[in-house]
Design an enzyme around this catalytic site. Structure first.
Site, mmCIF file in Angstrom:
data_model
loop_
_atom_site.group_PDB
_atom_site.id
_atom_site.type_symbol
_atom_site.label_atom_id
_atom_site.label_comp_id
_atom_site.label_asym_id
_atom_site.label_seq_id
_atom_site.Cartn_x
_atom_site.Cartn_y
_atom_site.Cartn_z
ATOM 1 N N LYS A 1 33.207 -29.761 49.668
ATOM 2 C CA LYS A 1 33.834 -30.963 49.095
ATOM 3 C C LYS A 1 35.371 -30.925 49.089
ATOM 4 C CE LYS A 1 29.938 -32.613 46.330
ATOM 5 N NZ LYS A 1 29.454 -33.810 47.006
ATOM 6 N N ASP B 1 27.268 -21.753 43.141
ATOM 7 C CA ASP B 1 27.513 -22.940 43.957
ATOM 8 C C ASP B 1 28.584 -23.791 43.274
ATOM 9 O OD1 ASP B 1 27.505 -25.401 45.180
ATOM 10 O OD2 ASP B 1 25.327 -25.587 45.294
ATOM 11 N N PHE C 1 21.243 -29.108 42.079
ATOM 12 C CA PHE C 1 21.363 -29.735 43.396
ATOM 13 C C PHE C 1 22.173 -28.796 44.283
ATOM 14 C CE2 PHE C 1 23.106 -32.274 46.800
ATOM 15 C CZ PHE C 1 21.998 -33.010 47.205
HETATM 16 N N1 PLP Z 1 25.896 -28.074 46.108
HETATM 17 C C1 PLP Z 1 26.336 -28.899 45.144
HETATM 18 C C2 PLP Z 1 26.564 -28.363 43.765
HETATM 19 C C3 PLP Z 1 26.578 -30.255 45.417
HETATM 20 O O1 PLP Z 1 26.998 -31.061 44.444
HETATM 21 C C4 PLP Z 1 26.356 -30.725 46.728
HETATM 22 C C5 PLP Z 1 26.574 -32.154 47.066
HETATM 23 O O2 PLP Z 1 26.690 -33.008 46.231
HETATM 24 C C6 PLP Z 1 25.896 -29.827 47.711
HETATM 25 C C7 PLP Z 1 25.689 -28.513 47.361
HETATM 26 C C8 PLP Z 1 25.654 -30.295 49.116
HETATM 27 O O3 PLP Z 1 26.855 -30.584 49.742
HETATM 28 P P1 PLP Z 1 26.884 -31.463 51.088
HETATM 29 O O4 PLP Z 1 26.517 -32.853 50.729
HETATM 30 O O5 PLP Z 1 28.310 -31.315 51.576
HETATM 31 O O6 PLP Z 1 25.916 -30.843 52.040
#
Ligand code: PLP
Length: 384
Positions: free
Chosen positions: A246, A217, A132
């Site tokens: 986050k 990520d 994700f």
């Molecule tokens: N990357 C990862 C690993 C995530 O867990 C998330 C959100 O849960 C995102 C990217 C996307 O972040 P955002 O919701 O702040 O756009």
């Protein structure tokens, strides 16, 4: 149903699975609803409130900055932004010397994908199954879940998904047009699935050999969540670009990528009106200082170990496996998890799903041991 629920149902976007509760206040690992009922919050704004809700140091920094300067776009220098750049570089892997600030995880991933195309002159990406990475077009193209992708096809071309932790499949997927490989260190939304050291090492070598940008990520796993400042510290892996969000802002919207100096954007290649605004930077700086001053990484490691050990002792035929890193914890069930999320809510515990069968716990890292005991007790109750 409260007036606020009616209003949100009427005017809201419709894209969130709404819970039947209105949250009004939060302190540490506890949130309170509009009836004054308290909950131990293992959602933490989807893994945002690492330093706790309304962390006093962050609150004070926001107050101070709000009285000084709230907005200042990226074309003007600013003290809070400069200090945050320096702090982020101080805490991240040595090869990462520059920062781009944005407002969310998906924006961090967008920036990373654009940068990887720029520096390699190539256009394609490889991501993992069950990954994700966000919901804007580029990030959604890297995200695996077909349910999220399907309504929006065609996405950005050139993305392939191959099994996580399977180096052979990643190597096979590479071609002369591969610009980047994007990976989580532990898959959060995908079911709390940790990567393995040999896989990361082989992917790093492959990227070096083939001039591929390795994008890590850590939007969910960063900022002490897994027991280290960044989860990659558990492994021998150097990213080329690190995506953060986050926990970064202490609760305020914030995202960032960190990258080597040689990858720097040229004027006009990218930007964000709000990215790096002083209010966010002051909050983020205070949040990171709090993490360092309170050894939050160590706390997450110890509390995570304590929690996992207790969860492993639960004797329930419904549990398939308990796993996690630090305070990113998953309990895989042999059945759908949603009814248990609701049952826990009634017992004063907020938890999250990760996929359809995994119960995910992402508490503030300041959670107390007695609160962890209560979480375990209630999970045991509902899984009886
Ligand atoms: N990357 C990862 C690993 C995530 O867990 C998330 C959100 O849960 C995102 C990217 C996307 O972040 P955002 O919701 O702040 O756009």
């Amino acid at each position: 149903m409260s007036v606020y629920q009616d209003m949100e149902n009427q005017y809201g976007p419709g894209c969130y699975p709404m819970r039947d509760m209105v949250l009004l206040e939060g302190t540490g690992a506890v949130v309170k609803d509009d009836h004054g009922k308290s909950y131990i919050d293992c959602v933490a704004g989807h893994g945002v409130a690492n330093v706790g809700h309304c962390n006093p140091k962050v609150v004070q920094a926001i107050k101070n900055q709000a009285e000084k300067l709230i907005t200042c776009s990226g074309s003007f220098y600013n003290d809070a932004r400069a200090k945050l750049f320096q702090k982020l570089i101080e805490i991240s892997p040595k090869n990462l010397n520059n920062v781009f600030l944005c407002n969310s995880g998906t924006e961090a991933v967008e920036a990373a994908l654009k940068m990887a195309r720029l520096v390699t002159g190539k256009t394609e990406f490889i991501a993992a199954m069950r990954s994700f990475h966000g919901r804007t077009f580029g990030a959604l193209s890297a995200t695996f879940n077909p349910e999220y992708r399907k309504p929006f096809l065609p996405l950005v071309p050139g993305f392939k998904h191959v099994p996580y932790n399977n180096f052979e499949k990643f190597a096979e997927a590479v071609n002369e047009n591969t610009a980047g490989i994007i990976l989580e260190i532990i898959q959060g939304e995908g079911g709390v699935i940790p990567g393995n050291a040999a896989f990361f090492k082989s992917v790093r070598d492959l990227c070096d050999k083939k001039n591929i940008v390795l994008i890590i990520d850590e939007v969910q796993s960063g900022f002490c969540r897994t027991g280290k400042m960044f989860a990659l510290e558990h492994f021998d892996i150097q990213p080329d670009i690190l995506c953060l969000a986050k926990g970064l802002g202490g609760g305020v919207p914030a995202g960032a990528i960190l990258f080597p100096e040689k990858y720097k954007f040229s004027t006009g290649n990218h930007g964000s009106t709000f990215g790096g605004n002083p209010l966010t930077c002051a909050a983020a700086l205070a949040a990171i200082e709090f993490m360092q001053e309170n050894n939050l990484a160590g706390q997450a490691a110890e509390k995570g170990k304590y929690l996992l050990e207790k969860l492993e002792k639960i004797d329930s035929p419904k549990i398939r496996q308990v796993r996690g890193m630090g305070l990113l914890v998953g309990i895989e069930l042999k059945e759908k998890v949603q009814p248990y999320i609701v049952a826990l809510m009634e017992k004063g515990i907020l938890a999250l799903p990760a996929g359809s069968t995994v119960l995910r716990l992402l508490p503030p890292l300041v959670i107390e041991y007695e609160q962890l005991d209560e979480v375990v007790k209630q999970i045991e109750e509902v899984l009886k």
